[in-house]
Write an enzyme that holds these catalytic residues in place. Structure first.
Site: not given
Length: 260
Positions: A21, A32, A57, A59, A64, A88, A118, A209-210, A232-233
């Site tokens: 992700n 920036r 994803h 949004r 992002h 997604e 999130t 997720h996580d 991702g994160h």
């Protein structure tokens, strides 16, 4: 039908596929006006290192991933015929516009609210069923595989299958939070039971997720039939220290250890 749709199951060598992700790359870029770091360069780096696919994803507020990123990644992935593109988001916000335009391999329907920090919960089935039925049918008519973002509730998997979904993505935050704690084994069993119920209903199983390098192997060892993890994160945070290539290789090693 979408000519880019990968055959089921989309796994490499019988193992879980790693989809990266790229939202957090875009989030940093958006602080920036210089266009760096590049989302498409990041995609190239992780694919060259062995990632099986790319997830975004987008949004509605474009905080992002932006619409232009979705299109540029679709163009980039034409050079990667064995890589998968997963978009997604909420099908009742902006997601279906991208599904119609880009026709990714997979769309993952997530019940996010507008401006939500999130993703933090799955669909409520059967309560959400009638809303979801037409958008699932539309995506599938376009040749796009449909995955529903779901909490680990075994009883809901039959409803997801009856709606025509192809897969579910198990929302793994509760597992990640409990990993290594006294309640960890009990929480993990919820995911085992949910995956078993999904498979019994004829669904494929994704997860995300996580998930990270510390908890991924344990999850895949326990939970049956996971075809894809979307990370991702944690992965992008690791890449700040290790670089994209070494990070992807390390996540792939986590996957490999689960099958050892």
């Amino acid at each position: 039908m979408n000519p880019l749709v990968a055959p089921e199951p989309f796994v490499h060598g019988g193992r879980t596929a790693l989809s990266v992700n790229l939202n957090k790359v875009a989030l940093l870029r958006n602080t920036r006006h210089l266009g760096i770091p590049s989302v498409t360069r990041a995609a190239s780096f992780v694919l060259e290192a062995g990632a099986a696919g790319i997830t975004v994803h987008p949004r509605p507020d474009e905080r992002h991933i932006r619409a232009g990123d979705v299109r540029e990644l679709a163009e980039l992935l034409k050079a990667w015929p064995h890589a998968e593109y997963n978009i997604e988001g909420n099908p009742f916000h902006n997601l279906m516009d991208f599904v119609r335009e880009v026709k990714p391999h997979q769309c993952t329907f997530v019940p996010d609210g507008v401006g939500q920090f999130t993703s933090d919960h799955g669909w409520n089935l059967p309560a959400d069923a009638e809303r979801l039925r037409p958008v699932i049918a539309e995506a599938k008519a376009l040749g796009v595989r449909v995955s529903l973002f779901m909490d680990p509730q075994p009883e809901a998997m039959r409803h997801a299958a009856e709606l025509g979904a192809d897969r579910v993505e198990l929302y793994t935050e509760s597992y990640a939070h409990a990993h290594g704690k006294s309640e960890g084994a009990e929480v993990l069993q919820r995911f085992v039971r949910a995956a078993e119920a999904a498979i019994a209903a004829g669904l494929g199983v994704n997860a995300g997720h996580d998930l990270n390098r510390d908890n991924l192997t344990d999850f895949l060892r326990a939970v049956p039939g996971v075809q894809e993890v979307s990370i991702g994160h944690a992965l992008i945070a690791d890449a700040l220290e290790l670089g994209y290539a070494e990070t992807v290789r390390d996540y792939q090693r986590c996957i490999q250890r689960a099958y050892a």
